[in-house]
Design a protein around this motif. Structure first.
Motif, short mmCIF file in Angstrom:
data_model
loop_
_atom_site.label_atom_id
_atom_site.label_comp_id
_atom_site.label_asym_id
_atom_site.label_seq_id
_atom_site.Cartn_x
_atom_site.Cartn_y
_atom_site.Cartn_z
N SER A 1 0.80 -1.22 0.00
CA SER A 1 0.00 0.00 0.00
C SER A 1 0.84 1.28 0.00
O SER A 1 0.33 2.35 -0.30
CB SER A 1 -0.94 0.00 1.21
OG SER A 1 -0.19 -0.06 2.40
N LYS B 1 1.92 4.29 -4.36
CA LYS B 1 0.73 5.04 -4.79
C LYS B 1 0.77 5.24 -6.29
O LYS B 1 1.54 6.06 -6.80
CB LYS B 1 0.67 6.40 -4.09
CG LYS B 1 0.77 6.32 -2.58
CD LYS B 1 -0.43 5.66 -1.97
CE LYS B 1 -0.34 5.73 -0.45
NZ LYS B 1 -1.16 4.76 0.19
N THR B 2 -0.02 4.47 -7.01
CA THR B 2 -0.13 4.62 -8.46
C THR B 2 -1.60 4.84 -8.81
O THR B 2 -2.49 4.44 -8.08
CB THR B 2 0.38 3.36 -9.19
OG1 THR B 2 -0.35 2.23 -8.73
CG2 THR B 2 1.86 3.14 -8.97
N LYS B 3 -1.83 5.49 -9.94
CA LYS B 3 -3.19 5.71 -10.42
C LYS B 3 -3.24 5.33 -11.88
O LYS B 3 -2.60 5.99 -12.68
CB LYS B 3 -3.60 7.17 -10.21
CG LYS B 3 -3.73 7.49 -8.76
CD LYS B 3 -4.32 8.85 -8.58
CE LYS B 3 -4.21 9.19 -7.12
NZ LYS B 3 -5.18 9.75 -6.42
N PRO B 4 -4.01 4.30 -12.25
CA PRO B 4 -4.69 3.37 -11.36
C PRO B 4 -3.69 2.51 -10.57
O PRO B 4 -2.52 2.43 -10.91
CB PRO B 4 -5.55 2.53 -12.29
CG PRO B 4 -4.93 2.64 -13.63
CD PRO B 4 -4.22 3.96 -13.66
N ARG B 5 -4.21 1.87 -9.55
CA ARG B 5 -3.43 1.07 -8.62
C ARG B 5 -2.71 -0.07 -9.34
O ARG B 5 -3.30 -0.77 -10.16
CB ARG B 5 -4.34 0.49 -7.53
CG ARG B 5 -3.68 -0.50 -6.61
CD ARG B 5 -3.04 0.19 -5.43
NE ARG B 5 -2.50 -0.80 -4.51
CZ ARG B 5 -1.20 -0.97 -4.29
NH1 ARG B 5 -0.32 -0.21 -4.88
NH2 ARG B 5 -0.78 -1.88 -3.46
N ASP C 1 -0.69 -3.30 -8.05
CA ASP C 1 -0.28 -4.06 -6.87
C ASP C 1 0.73 -5.14 -7.21
O ASP C 1 1.33 -5.73 -6.32
CB ASP C 1 -1.47 -4.64 -6.12
CG ASP C 1 -2.33 -5.55 -6.99
OD1 ASP C 1 -1.99 -5.77 -8.16
OD2 ASP C 1 -3.34 -6.04 -6.48
N SER D 1 -3.56 -4.24 -15.52
CA SER D 1 -4.52 -3.75 -16.52
C SER D 1 -4.50 -4.59 -17.80
O SER D 1 -5.36 -4.44 -18.64
CB SER D 1 -4.17 -2.31 -16.88
OG SER D 1 -2.91 -2.27 -17.55
N ASN E 1 2.48 4.36 -14.06
CA ASN E 1 1.28 4.97 -13.48
C ASN E 1 1.57 6.07 -12.47
O ASN E 1 0.87 6.21 -11.47
CB ASN E 1 0.39 3.91 -12.86
CG ASN E 1 -0.23 3.00 -13.90
OD1 ASN E 1 0.15 3.02 -15.06
ND2 ASN E 1 -1.18 2.18 -13.51
N GLY F 1 3.66 6.46 -10.15
CA GLY F 1 4.05 6.15 -8.78
C GLY F 1 5.30 5.31 -8.62
O GLY F 1 5.87 5.25 -7.53
N ARG G 1 9.97 4.58 -5.53
CA ARG G 1 8.68 5.27 -5.53
C ARG G 1 8.87 6.69 -6.04
O ARG G 1 9.89 7.32 -5.78
CB ARG G 1 8.09 5.33 -4.12
CG ARG G 1 7.59 4.00 -3.63
CD ARG G 1 6.78 4.16 -2.35
NE ARG G 1 7.43 4.94 -1.32
CZ ARG G 1 8.12 4.44 -0.30
NH1 ARG G 1 8.29 3.15 -0.19
NH2 ARG G 1 8.66 5.23 0.59
#
Length: 100
Positions: free
Chosen positions: A37, A40-44, A46, A64, A77, A79, A98
């Motif tokens: 967690s 922090k990426t957008k979209p996540r 993992d 994705s 993304n 992050g 990061r």
């Protein structure tokens, strides 16, 4: 192959070192790199699966369904920064950090 031709990764093959988004590991085709967690990426994002390695760098499959090859370095993304330190055969040494 000499040791100078294939540098040692600071975290070796311990892929769990990447959980916090900061590591230097040796990867090979089939490896899965998981992110906690703190990343922090957008979209996540993992996790990322190594689907191939060439002398150009590793090719990664993102959750994705998109694949990307790290030609020297890439940003994922907004992050994660991934830098290819060395790539040869089906193995590569990568450095992940990061992005604040």
């Amino acid at each position: 192959m000499t040791s100078s031709a294939h540098p040692e990764a600071a975290d070796g093959r311990h892929l769990d070192a990447c959980n916090d988004g900061a590591c230097e590991v040796e990867i090979k085709t089939g490896d899965v790199i998981r992110f906690g967690s703190q990343v922090k990426t957008k979209p996540r994002v993992d996790s990322s699966t190594v689907v191939g390695v060439t002398s150009d760098g590793p090719t990664l499959l993102l959750p994705s369904g998109m694949t990307t090859t790290a030609y020297g370095g890439i940003e994922i993304n907004g992050g994660i920064s991934l830098e290819t330190v060395h790539a040869e055969g089906n193995r590569a040494v990568i450095r992940i950090s990061r992005i604040p």
